[in-house]
Design a protein around this motif. Structure first.
Motif, PDB file in Angstrom:
ATOM      1  N   ILE A   7       0.838  -1.203   0.000  1.00 41.13           N
ATOM      2  CA  ILE A   7       0.000   0.000   0.000  1.00 41.13           C
ATOM      3  C   ILE A   7       0.870   1.249   0.000  1.00 41.13           C
ATOM      4  CG2 ILE A   7      -1.680   1.308   1.358  1.00 41.13           C
ATOM      5  CD1 ILE A   7      -2.744  -1.419   2.339  1.00 41.13           C
ATOM      6  N   ARG A   8       1.910   1.245   0.835  1.00 46.32           N
ATOM      7  CA  ARG A   8       2.822   2.396   0.874  1.00 46.32           C
ATOM      8  C   ARG A   8       3.482   2.622  -0.479  1.00 46.32           C
ATOM      9  NH1 ARG A   8       5.168   0.177   6.022  1.00 46.32           N
ATOM     10  NH2 ARG A   8       3.773   0.972   7.605  1.00 46.32           N
ATOM     11  N   GLU A   9       3.903   1.540  -1.128  1.00 43.71           N
ATOM     12  CA  GLU A   9       4.545   1.661  -2.442  1.00 43.71           C
ATOM     13  C   GLU A   9       3.622   2.336  -3.447  1.00 43.71           C
ATOM     14  OE1 GLU A   9       7.631   0.708  -3.706  1.00 43.71           O
ATOM     15  OE2 GLU A   9       8.220   0.451  -1.622  1.00 43.71           O
ATOM     16  N   GLN A  10       2.352   1.987  -3.394  1.00 43.40           N
ATOM     17  CA  GLN A  10       1.411   2.491  -4.387  1.00 43.40           C
ATOM     18  C   GLN A  10       1.001   3.939  -4.131  1.00 43.40           C
ATOM     19  OE1 GLN A  10      -2.078   0.086  -4.727  1.00 43.40           O
ATOM     20  NE2 GLN A  10      -2.978   1.354  -6.305  1.00 43.40           N
ATOM     21  N   HIS A  14       6.714  10.320  -1.794  1.00 48.24           N
ATOM     22  CA  HIS A  14       8.147  10.305  -2.064  1.00 48.24           C
ATOM     23  C   HIS A  14       8.731   9.016  -1.492  1.00 48.24           C
ATOM     24  CE1 HIS A  14       8.761  11.458   2.153  1.00 48.24           C
ATOM     25  NE2 HIS A  14       7.829  12.366   1.965  1.00 48.24           N
ATOM     26  N   GLU A  15      10.024   8.842  -1.630  1.00 48.14           N
ATOM     27  CA  GLU A  15      10.690   7.577  -1.309  1.00 48.14           C
ATOM     28  C   GLU A  15      10.476   7.112   0.132  1.00 48.14           C
ATOM     29  OE1 GLU A  15      12.693   4.179  -1.971  1.00 48.14           O
ATOM     30  OE2 GLU A  15      12.235   5.672  -3.515  1.00 48.14           O
ATOM     31  N   ARG A  16      10.562   8.013   1.097  1.00 47.08           N
ATOM     32  CA  ARG A  16      10.493   7.618   2.507  1.00 47.08           C
ATOM     33  C   ARG A  16       9.139   7.925   3.144  1.00 47.08           C
ATOM     34  NH1 ARG A  16      15.005  10.265   5.542  1.00 47.08           N
ATOM     35  NH2 ARG A  16      14.376   8.808   7.136  1.00 47.08           N
ATOM     36  N   ASP A  17       8.102   8.131   2.338  1.00 50.97           N
ATOM     37  CA  ASP A  17       6.784   8.514   2.835  1.00 50.97           C
ATOM     38  C   ASP A  17       6.061   7.315   3.447  1.00 50.97           C
ATOM     39  OD1 ASP A  17       4.379   9.708   3.333  1.00 50.97           O
ATOM     40  OD2 ASP A  17       3.719   9.719   1.247  1.00 50.97           O
ATOM     41  N   THR A  18       5.735   7.419   4.726  1.00 49.53           N
ATOM     42  CA  THR A  18       4.968   6.363   5.376  1.00 49.53           C
ATOM     43  C   THR A  18       3.723   6.894   6.056  1.00 49.53           C
ATOM     44  OG1 THR A  18       6.241   6.593   7.417  1.00 49.53           O
ATOM     45  CG2 THR A  18       6.994   4.950   5.831  1.00 49.53           C
ATOM     46  N   GLY A  19       3.570   8.207   6.173  1.00 46.14           N
ATOM     47  CA  GLY A  19       2.469   8.732   6.967  1.00 46.14           C
ATOM     48  C   GLY A  19       1.658   9.818   6.317  1.00 46.14           C
ATOM     49  N   SER A  20       1.771   9.999   5.013  1.00 50.07           N
ATOM     50  CA  SER A  20       0.972  11.040   4.369  1.00 50.07           C
ATOM     51  C   SER A  20      -0.501  10.652   4.418  1.00 50.07           C
ATOM     52  CB  SER A  20       1.414  11.241   2.920  1.00 50.07           C
ATOM     53  OG  SER A  20       1.117  10.095   2.155  1.00 50.07           O
ATOM     54  N   SER A  21      -1.353  11.608   4.173  1.00 48.40           N
ATOM     55  CA  SER A  21      -2.790  11.366   4.222  1.00 48.40           C
ATOM     56  C   SER A  21      -3.199  10.257   3.262  1.00 48.40           C
ATOM     57  CB  SER A  21      -3.553  12.647   3.872  1.00 48.40           C
ATOM     58  OG  SER A  21      -3.289  13.647   4.809  1.00 48.40           O
ATOM     59  N   GLU A  22      -2.614  10.252   2.079  1.00 45.51           N
ATOM     60  CA  GLU A  22      -2.979   9.244   1.086  1.00 45.51           C
ATOM     61  C   GLU A  22      -2.657   7.830   1.582  1.00 45.51           C
ATOM     62  OE1 GLU A  22      -1.261  11.971   0.485  1.00 45.51           O
ATOM     63  OE2 GLU A  22      -1.829  12.887  -1.418  1.00 45.51           O
ATOM     64  N   GLN A  24      -2.291   6.864   4.734  1.00 42.40           N
ATOM     65  CA  GLN A  24      -3.157   6.545   5.868  1.00 42.40           C
ATOM     66  C   GLN A  24      -4.557   6.164   5.402  1.00 42.40           C
ATOM     67  OE1 GLN A  24      -3.042   9.196   9.340  1.00 42.40           O
ATOM     68  NE2 GLN A  24      -1.235  10.142   8.410  1.00 42.40           N
ATOM     69  N   ILE A  25      -5.086   6.903   4.423  1.00 43.37           N
ATOM     70  CA  ILE A  25      -6.426   6.610   3.910  1.00 43.37           C
ATOM     71  C   ILE A  25      -6.452   5.233   3.255  1.00 43.37           C
ATOM     72  CG2 ILE A  25      -8.120   7.282   2.160  1.00 43.37           C
ATOM     73  CD1 ILE A  25      -7.267  10.235   2.788  1.00 43.37           C
ATOM     74  N   ALA A  26      -5.445   4.931   2.454  1.00 40.18           N
ATOM     75  CA  ALA A  26      -5.395   3.630   1.774  1.00 40.18           C
ATOM     76  C   ALA A  26      -5.274   2.493   2.780  1.00 40.18           C
ATOM     77  CB  ALA A  26      -4.230   3.602   0.793  1.00 40.18           C
ATOM     78  N   THR A  27      -4.442   2.663   3.796  1.00 36.07           N
ATOM     79  CA  THR A  27      -4.278   1.626   4.819  1.00 36.07           C
ATOM     80  C   THR A  27      -5.581   1.408   5.577  1.00 36.07           C
ATOM     81  OG1 THR A  27      -1.954   2.249   5.056  1.00 36.07           O
ATOM     82  CG2 THR A  27      -2.896   0.894   6.797  1.00 36.07           C
ATOM     83  N   LEU A  28      -6.228   2.500   5.960  1.00 34.36           N
ATOM     84  CA  LEU A  28      -7.501   2.384   6.669  1.00 34.36           C
ATOM     85  C   LEU A  28      -8.554   1.710   5.797  1.00 34.36           C
ATOM     86  CD1 LEU A  28      -7.810   5.750   8.602  1.00 34.36           C
ATOM     87  CD2 LEU A  28      -7.879   3.470   9.579  1.00 34.36           C
ATOM     88  N   THR A  29      -8.565   2.025   4.514  1.00 30.71           N
ATOM     89  CA  THR A  29      -9.545   1.414   3.616  1.00 30.71           C
ATOM     90  C   THR A  29      -9.375  -0.090   3.560  1.00 30.71           C
ATOM     91  OG1 THR A  29      -9.684   3.439   2.300  1.00 30.71           O
ATOM     92  CG2 THR A  29     -10.418   1.413   1.248  1.00 30.71           C
TER      93      THR A  29
END
Length: 85
Positions: A7-10, A14-22, A24-29
């Protein structure tokens, strides 16, 4: 179990992004989809139902924030995840 790394990859910005809104929303979904399937089988599991409601509310807040701050990203995540609004 959901694959958070995929999910994070998709959805990362940016390369080290783990907590952006997008992300978080995808993980919650994905968690919401998984828990919904669990509750279809286990109808009396009220504690999980409460957790599901909290996740849906949290996702709603994140979506509202994203719409307020970055409209194109909001529209893109709705289309990618198949959410209706």
């Amino acid at each position: 179990m959901i694959d958070k790394n995929a999910i994070r990859e998709q959805f990362r910005r940016h390369e080290r992004d783990t907590g952006s809104s997008e992300v978080q929303i995808a993980t919650l979904t994905k968690k919401i989809e998984s828990l919904t399937e669990h509750l279809k089988i286990n109808k009396k599991d009220n504690s999980s139902r409460y957790g599901l409601i909290r996740m849906v509310n949290n996702r709603r807040k994140l979506l509202d924030y994203l719409k307020r701050t970055d409209e194109p990203a909001y529209r893109k995540i709705l289309a990618d995840l198949g959410l209706r609004r």
